[in-house]
Structures are given as structure tokens and as C-alpha cells.
Motif scaffolding. Structure first.
Motif, mmCIF file in Angstrom:
data_model
loop_
_atom_site.group_PDB
_atom_site.id
_atom_site.type_symbol
_atom_site.label_atom_id
_atom_site.label_comp_id
_atom_site.label_asym_id
_atom_site.label_seq_id
_atom_site.Cartn_x
_atom_site.Cartn_y
_atom_site.Cartn_z
ATOM 1 N N LEU A 176 0.842 -1.184 0.000
ATOM 2 C CA LEU A 176 0.000 0.000 0.000
ATOM 3 C C LEU A 176 0.883 1.241 0.000
ATOM 4 O O LEU A 176 1.961 1.246 0.599
ATOM 5 N N PRO A 177 0.467 2.311 -0.647
ATOM 6 C CA PRO A 177 1.322 3.496 -0.735
ATOM 7 C C PRO A 177 1.407 4.268 0.580
ATOM 8 O O PRO A 177 0.483 4.266 1.397
ATOM 9 N N GLY A 178 2.548 4.945 0.737
ATOM 10 C CA GLY A 178 2.729 5.876 1.838
ATOM 11 C C GLY A 178 2.492 5.273 3.213
ATOM 12 O O GLY A 178 2.951 4.182 3.540
ATOM 13 N N TYR A 179 1.709 6.040 4.013
ATOM 14 C CA TYR A 179 1.429 5.648 5.392
ATOM 15 C C TYR A 179 0.107 4.886 5.534
ATOM 16 O O TYR A 179 -0.425 4.787 6.638
ATOM 17 N N GLN A 180 -0.413 4.349 4.442
ATOM 18 C CA GLN A 180 -1.702 3.653 4.535
ATOM 19 C C GLN A 180 -1.637 2.476 5.514
ATOM 20 O O GLN A 180 -2.586 2.248 6.278
ATOM 21 N N THR A 181 -0.560 1.719 5.482
ATOM 22 C CA THR A 181 -0.443 0.589 6.407
ATOM 23 C C THR A 181 -0.463 1.075 7.855
ATOM 24 O O THR A 181 -1.143 0.477 8.704
ATOM 25 N N HIS A 182 0.254 2.140 8.137
ATOM 26 C CA HIS A 182 0.254 2.702 9.492
ATOM 27 C C HIS A 182 -1.147 3.166 9.884
ATOM 28 O O HIS A 182 -1.588 2.956 11.026
#
Length: 716
Positions: A438-444
Motif C-alpha cells: 500500500l502506498p505511503g502511510y496507509q499501512t500505518h
């Protein structure tokens, strides 16, 4: 007859996709006359991948029709495994296209569908193709049904070409009677596809008997001259070689068109013969006659504005999204959610960068929709909603807004996180990915919101291809995961229908979802589907890879109920599980056996070539599908064949048939399958012949724990 046409040399302008005339001028060309003169120009380029698109020059929208029905993106529709749905969608698109034509907003020819098979999970173009991992899902199924309704680093082995890459197109032409085939930018084993005489003239035109035209992908001819520098061709030599090889139409791009710009000079220089232009014009006029360009087709004359964006088509768009949505996880029966808590509406936090998505849901090659409903709007019809995106956009480059989404989840009764990719910037044509994350901070965002939530957590992924969400699959706080693809104009309603139990999901993944480790094992430029032992590359697709880096396998999808398979009877020819075929009138062909098959004695006749065989033998199977739960549901019954294990390089298994079936709760239905032995059990050998091998094959119904099957012995 078209073959009797004599074309004046001035008509070379008609074989370009963009000429001076436009569809708005049709009524000044005697448009309602029973017989029309040869037009000076015709715009061929219009798109209808999953609804009438605004891409291309042949279609526009205006005051009379500001939009058309936008169906779920193609890869999501493929997940429905429903041939009836695909044909209905094609018919709806056809009707709206004809209606736009009648009011002066469109031409009659559309580039659709895209049926390329997905080889690599990083490939961006997979979002616009109905061609998933197995060509069986698109031939003779998606491509044929939609067409009927609508009407370089490494070389590719001939085995892979015949077995996988060409097969969807072959069946679309042979069984769907497609009117057009498009050659692409790429080279095939060193030869640009749009100058490949063997591919276009010998295979497509002659062997497959195409009744129509071959068109280049837009600017493919310019790529031959400007980028590939193939044989140091001049522009005139490029257009001449392509036309001689069988190309009828150059799509062109951004004002550049090789037939228009360089065709006359190519003729003057003796590089291109007028007879080759005449052949192209005959193929093009054949299609114009077929679609009624010259003679009105009475049953279509009354189609107009009233037939665009009809309630029936809007409901079909909603159904196309619902049928494709795949339930990937449902721990502790998290879904469906109740819409009330006690006597009050449930308070639901809707978070994530796609919570308010609209354009993203349309996918690429889309036109303006009749209407569009975001996930937030669809969910708010059922419950009270608190919306906090948590990211500025899908890129999610900053974590500074995540706290807002966390706070919303903390005070809500339930949380729905809507995240994923983007069809315009992350994946799509000319946008391959270098990872599956997933791009960027999406996982966070997902992890922090899930941790803060005091109620059930549902994750909704919008994407065209697989994403490594193993962290979410393994997170006990995330109870359910849905893949919604790019679900079209009714996507918000469809997602809400599934989340709140108005629709029991029955979609199945048309692609394997891998962990991110998989793409680090081989380059995207490796063309082989089978494992490459010399380079240490694993195989591709479920047919040649069953290793540890599979997150969700091909055909995977859960339901709110359970299903059990029982094979009630099977008949293979005259005997229970043995097909004895005469080889006296057929040529036997040896196959390659694995070196580690100790004690195996190859049969005298190891296989027969399918093209030389009558192939009348069939395998009949009755499968009882029992709904073991308390909820009505739809199941997709997948039937595979497994070749004899001794054959080297054979698929692990391959899809033979499938059927989508609705089964009420606590009841059962019989699904009947009849498999042609050659089609179901045949394989492509290392020399690119389709053969039926002798030995013990397996028929498998379903996957995983509920799979059942039986052996079928082939003897010659």
C-alpha cells in the motif's frame, strides 16, 4: 459485396482513426438515408471498456447526454465468474452506444474488451483486462460474452504464446466473431507486433478467419520509428511494412497518424501498393456495413436519450459491482454488520483515503457516469457516519492526519477503513508497480485505527490487482476484509449492500494475490510462465506456482454461509473413469517426462495432437452444492483438471469449467458439467502443440478443504 468495392486513391484518409470530419456532422451527410455515400472521414477510435468512455475522439458528451452508465472495472466484473452478467453488461453498453450514435454523440465502433492475460502482479494494465491468470476465464467466456453483447528483455516461448497469450484472442475471434483486433506497442521476440506478418496476416486473418479489421494501439507505428528504431525504418517504411503485414488502421495519438501523415508518400515512393490500401479499406467497410453505418437498422432507430442511464442499467451497474466484490477475511462473523445497536442506528467511523472516493471508483477508460455514490454516501444510508480520511489523498505521504481517524474509530460502534491504490497514478496503462505494498502511510493508518477501535473493524481495499495486506490478514483486530476493485458509479451502494448483509458476497479472485516477497524473486521482464531453474525464478500464476508467497490463491472468496461439494456421479465415455481412445487414425506424439519419475514406464502412445483428433469423448459430472449455513448464498463452482504428474512442465492444474449458482440456506442444487476430454485434459507441450496425453489425469472440483475429485485414465 465488400470484395467488389473499387476505392479511389483519395480514400486513404479513411484508414486513419482521426480525420477532419466528426460524429457531430453525420446528419449533414444524409444520415437518415437508407443508403449513404462513402464518407470522406470516419473517427474509429472510441472506447467502451466498462461503459461508454470519454477517451478517444469518436465519442463526446453534451447537453442531451451528459454521461453514460459506468459499470464496475473489468477485473472486478471478472471476479463474478458470471457469463450471464457479462453479456448483459455488453448489451447495455451496446444499447447506450447506439443511442449516443443516434443523437450525434458517438460513432459505432468501440475498442473493447481488453482480454490480455495477467502474467505479473506488478503489471499496471491488469485493471483494464478481463484476462486474469487463466485464459479459460476469458475464452470463450468473458471475451465472447461481452463481444456478443457489445459486438522485450526476454523472449516468449512458443509454448507460452499458444497456451496463454494468444488463446483468449483466438477464441474471441473464432467464437465471439469479434470485429477487430488490436496490435500493441511491444515487440514479440524481436519483431514489433504491428509489423508481424505471421501474427496478423497468417494467424489472425487467415487461421482464425477474422471478419473485420486490425488496428494498432495508439502511436504503435510511431514507436517503431521513434523508439524501437526497428530496421532503421523511415516513417514511410514503417507504415508500409505494417500495412503489408495486415494492419488496416492506425489509431494514432496526439495529432500524429502514420497512414494519414506518411501513407501517400509511401505510395508515391513505391513502398506501399494501392492494392494493400484497398485490402484495408475492404476490411474497414465490412465492419461499417456490419454495424449499419450505410443502411439503417430499424430496431435501433428509436434508441435515444431515454435509453441512456436507464434505471435498469443503473441497477445492472450496482449488480456488476456486488457480484464481483470478494470477501477475503471474516473472522468471528464480523460481517455482516447490524445497522442498529439496540433501538438506535449504529455509529460507524468511515476512514481512509478512499472513504469519499468517486473518480477512483470509475477506474480508467471511463466516461462521465450517470451518477456516482461514494462509500461514505452508500454507508450513510444505513447508519450514522463519522468520516475522517486520515490521509490527504491515496498517496498518504504524511501521518499528521492519522490521529483524526484514530479518534473517530475510538468513539464509534464499528469502523470501516477504505484504502487501496489509484487507477490514474499508481496502477494502469504505462504505470507498472515496483512492489505490492500500500502506498505511503496507509499501512500505518490501518494498524493504528484498528488498534484504537472499540468495535468491529472492516477493511475495504480498492485496487485492480493484488496488494500485500498480510499484516491485516494476520491482525486479530481486523475482523473482515473486502476487495472491491474499482466498482463503478454504484460502488458505494454495492459496498454497503455487502457490509450490511443485503447481499451475500460471492465473488472469487481472478488473480493470485502474492506477498511482496514474491516480486523480489523475479524481474517483471521475465516472460516465462513456467519456473526457470537456471535463473532460479519461480513460476507465474496458479498454474505454475503454489509456493509460500501466496497470500490469497486464484479463485479464493468467502461467503456469509458455507458450501459443501458432493460428486453424485461421473461418466467418462462408456466406463466410469477410463477413456479408451483409438490412436490408429491419429499420429502419436511423445511428451517430455520428468527425470525423477522412478519406475515409470511411458506408454507406447504418449499423446495425440488434438488438432488431428476427432475429440468427441466427454466427461459428465453432477456436482451437488449444499448450502450448509442459515443464509442464502451464491457459490462459484470451479472445475479443474490436473495432468499426469509424470509430465515435465505441465500445469499444476488448469481451469476446465465453472458455474455460478445460487443456493438457498439449508438446501442443495445439482450443477451439471460436461467436459470435452481434449479441451479439459489437453495441454500445450514443449513444441507448442496442443496434445492430449495418455495417463492418469485428475478432475478436481473446488479448492482447499472443500475440494473433491476423481481420476480419469486416458488410454490410446
Amino acid at each position: 459485396m465488400v470484395k467488389d468495392f473499387v476505392f479511389p486513391g483519395s480514400l486513404i484518409g479513411l484508414i486513419v482513426r482521426r480525420a477532419e470530419g466528426s460524429s457531430q456532422n453525420r446528419r449533414h451527410l444524409g444520415w437518415r438515408r437508407r443508403t449513404r455515400p462513402l464518407p470522406e472521414s470516419y473517427n474509429w477510435w472510441a472506447e467502451a471498456l466498462h461503459g461508454i468512455s470519454s477517451d478517444g475522439v469518436g465519442t463526446h458528451f453534451g447537453p442531451l447526454a451528459q454521461g453514460a452508465t459506468s459499470f464496475a472495472n473489468v477485473i472486478l466484473s471478472a471476479a463474478s465468474f458470471n457469463q450471464t452478467l457479462w453479456k448483459k453488461m455488453g448489451q447495455a453498453v451496446s444499447t447506450e452506444g447506439r443511442a449516443l450514435y443516434n443523437i450525434g454523440y458517438s460513432v459505432l465502433t468501440f475498442f473493447s474488451p481488453n482480454i490480455n492475460v495477467v502474467r505479473d502482479p506488478r503489471w499496471g494494465g491488469r485493471i483494464e483486462t478481463a484476462g486474469p491468470e487463466d485464459p479459460k476465464l476469458v475464452w470463450p467466456d468473458y471475451g465472447v460474452q461481452f463481444v456478443r453483447g457489445l459486438q522485450d528483455v526476454e523472449w516468449v516461448t512458443e509454448q507460452d504464446m499458444v497456451e496463454t497469450f494468444l488463446r483468449p484472442f483466438e477464441m474471441c475471434v473464432k467464437e465471439g466473431d469479434a470485429s477487430s483486433v488490436m496490435c500493441s506497442y511491444n515487440k514479440i521476440n524481436g519483431v514489433p507486433s504491428c509489423v508481424d506478418t505471421r501474427l496478423m496476416k497468417q494467424t489472425i486473418r487467415n487461421e482464425w478467419n477474422l471478419h473485420g479489421y486490425i488496428v494498432s494501439d495508439c502511436d504503435s507505428l510511431d514507436a517503431i520509428y521513434s523508439y524501437q528504431h526497428w530496421l532503421d525504418f523511415s516513417p514511410e517504411e514503417a507504415v508500409a511494412a505494417a500495412t503489408r503485414a495486415g494492419l488496416d488502421l492506425d489509431c494514432g495519438l496526439f495529432g500524429t497518424n502514420y497512414h494519414k501523415d506518411h501513407g501517400v508518400k509511401a505510395v508515391a515512393e513505391g513502398k506501399l501498393a494501392e492494392k494493400d490500401i484497398d485490402n484495408s479499406l475492404r476490411n474497414l467497410y465490412m465492419v461499417l456495413m456490419r454495424v449499419g453505418f450505410f443502411d439503417n437498422i430499424p430496431q435501433y432507430e428509436n434508441l435515444g436519450v431515454k435509453d441512456i442511464c436507464t434505471p435498469e442499467n443503473i441497477e445492472l451497474a450496482r449488480e456488476s459491482a456486488r457480484q464481483g466484490i470478494v470477501l477475503l477475511k471474516n473472522e468471528r462473523n464480523t460481517l455482516p454488520l447490524a445497522s442498529t445497536k439496540g433501538n438506535k442506528k449504529l455509529k460507524v467511523a468511515v476512514v481512509g483515503p478512499h472513504a469519499q472516493a468517486t473518480d477512483v471508483m470509475r477506474g480508467n477508460y471511463a466516461g462521465p457516469p450517470c451518477q456516482i455514490t461514494s462509500p461514505e454516501n452508500g454507508i450513510s444510508r444505513h447508519v450514522n457516519v463519522i468520516t475522517r480520511l486520515g490521509c490527504d489523498d491515496f498517496r498518504c505521504k504524511s501521518a499528521h492526519n492519522i490521529s483524526e481517524a484514530v479518534e473517530a474509530a475510538n468513539i464509534a460502534d464499528a469502523t470501516i477503513i477504505v484504502t487501496g491504490l489509484d487507477p490514474y497514478h499508481i496502477e494502469g496503462e504505462e504505470k507498472d508497480r515496483d512492489n505490492l505494498l500500500l502506498p505511503g502511510y496507509q499501512t500505518h493508518l490501518i494498524e493504528q485505527v484498528a488498534e484504537a477501535s472499540n468495535g468491529p473493524v472492516v477493511l475495504v481495499i480498492m485496487s485492480g490487482g493484488g496488494v500485500d495486506i498480510s499484516f491485516a490478514q494476520n491482525n486479530p483486530k481486523i475482523g473482515a476484509i473486502l476487495w472491491a476493485g474499482y466498482p463503478g458509479q454504484e460502488g458505494g451502494h454495492a459496498i454497503a449492500d455487502v457490509v450490511f448483509g443485503r447481499y451475500n458476497p460471492g465473488g472469487r479472485l481472478p488473480l493470485t494475490w502474492y506477498t511482496n516477497k514474491y516480486v523480489n524473486l523475479l524481474p517483471i521482464t521475465s516472460m516465462r510462465l513456467r519456473p526457470d531453474t537456471e535463473l532460479g525464478y519461480p513460476g507465474r500464476t496458479y498454474k505454475f506456482y503454489d509456493g509460500p508467497e501466496i497470500l490469497y490463491p486464484f479463485g479464493f472468496g468467502l461467503s456469509y454461509t458455507g458450501f459443501r461439494y458432493t460428486i453424485k456421479n461421473f461418466l467418462a465415455a462408456a466406463t466410469a473413469a477410463t477413456i479408451a481412445m483409438s490412436s490408429s487414425h491419429q499420429k502419436c506424439k511423445n511428451v517430455t517426462y520428468r527425470a525423477d519419475t522412478f519406475g515409470f514406464a511411458p506408454p507406447k502412445c504418449q499423446s495425440v495432437v488434438v488438432a488431428d483428433s476427432p475429440c468427441g469423448e466427454t466427461i459428465k459430472i453432477d456436482v451437488q452444492v449444499t448450502n450448509t449455513g442459515t443464509v442464502d448464498g451464491t457459490d462459484v463452482v470451479l472445475v479443474y483438471s490436473k495432468p499426469p504428474v509424470e509430465i515435465d512442465g505441465a500445469p499444476l492444474k488448469q481451469l476446465a469449467k465453472y458455474e455460478r449458482v445460487f443456493v438457498p440456506a439449508k438446501s442443495a442444487k445439482i450443477v451439471k458439467f460436461e467436459l470435452n476430454a481434449c479441451e479439459a485434459l489437453g495441454i500445450v507441450d514443449s513444441t507448442a502443440y496442443v496434445v492430449l496425453p495418455a495417463g492418469k489425469h485428475m478432475i478436481q472440483v473446488g479448492d482447499g478443504e472443500k475440494a473433491v475429485g476423481f481420476p480419469v485414465e486416458i488410454k490410446f
